[in-house]
Design a protein around this motif. Structure first.
Motif, short mmCIF file in Angstrom:
data_model
loop_
_atom_site.label_atom_id
_atom_site.label_comp_id
_atom_site.label_asym_id
_atom_site.label_seq_id
_atom_site.Cartn_x
_atom_site.Cartn_y
_atom_site.Cartn_z
N TYR A 174 0.84 -1.20 0.00
CA TYR A 174 0.00 0.00 0.00
C TYR A 174 0.88 1.26 0.00
N GLU A 206 2.90 1.59 -3.39
CA GLU A 206 2.05 2.00 -4.50
C GLU A 206 1.68 3.47 -4.40
N ASN A 207 1.38 3.94 -3.21
CA ASN A 207 0.98 5.33 -3.05
C ASN A 207 2.15 6.29 -3.21
N HIS A 221 3.10 6.27 -7.41
CA HIS A 221 2.17 6.88 -8.38
C HIS A 221 1.42 8.03 -7.72
N HIS A 227 -1.64 8.78 -8.57
CA HIS A 227 -3.02 8.33 -8.39
C HIS A 227 -3.02 7.22 -7.34
N GLN A 228 -4.14 7.08 -6.70
CA GLN A 228 -4.23 6.06 -5.66
C GLN A 228 -4.89 4.81 -6.21
N ARG A 229 -4.12 3.75 -6.30
CA ARG A 229 -4.64 2.46 -6.73
C ARG A 229 -5.42 1.82 -5.58
N TYR A 230 -4.90 1.99 -4.37
CA TYR A 230 -5.54 1.44 -3.17
C TYR A 230 -6.02 2.58 -2.28
N ASP A 257 -7.75 -2.97 0.68
CA ASP A 257 -7.85 -3.09 -0.78
C ASP A 257 -6.74 -3.99 -1.33
N GLU A 300 -7.53 -7.45 -3.27
CA GLU A 300 -6.98 -7.68 -4.62
C GLU A 300 -6.24 -9.03 -4.67
#
Length: 137
Positions: free
Chosen positions: A35, A38-39, A42, A44-47, A52, A56
């Motif tokens: 988490y 990823e944040n 990017h 944009h927030q995927r999670y 989440d 997934e």
């Protein structure tokens, strides 16, 4: 430090408890790491949250991927907790024998725990340096 069976049993119990705890909680730690990564990677927030990541993994049938690296973590946890609990038990028995007390007060208990923690830190740091030296050379 001479080996005594009671300290050995307590250390083994503590280390096994650490294995169980690490194994049960490891997927949560992996989800948290994914988490955060990823944040940061990017804009944009995927999670939206840690759950989440777990959902997934479940939906894609990749639950076992949440356990990647568990063996190394369990070994590290087992060794450090074994050293800590052995040291704590050893120092507790030493204190009781030398003070001729039947019990340990709060201050002595904190001091014993700190001594066990110091031994654990020294031993684990020494082992990391030894392992790193073996890998590099």
């Amino acid at each position: 430090m001479a080996l005594d069976m009671e300290s050995l049993v307590e250390a083994t119990s503590g280390a096994v408890g650490a294995l169980v705890s690490t194994t049960v909680l490891y997927p949560l730690d992996t989800c948290k790491t994914r988490y955060q990564a990823e944040n940061r990677a990017h804009h944009h927030q995927r999670y939206r949250n840690i759950s989440d990541v777990l959902l997934e993994a479940i939906s894609k049938g990749q639950v076992l991927s949440l356990y990647q690296g568990l063996g190394t973590k369990n070994l590290q946890s087992f060794i450090s907790q074994f050293i800590y609990f052995y040291g704590y038990s050893f120092f507790k028995r030493l204190y009781l024998r030398e003070s001729k007390s039947k019990s340990i007060g709060t201050a002595a208990n904190l001091l014993i725990a700190a001594a066990a923690g110091a031994c654990t830190a020294i031993a684990t740091q020494a082992s990391h340096h030894f392992i790193d030296a073996q890998i590099l050379y």
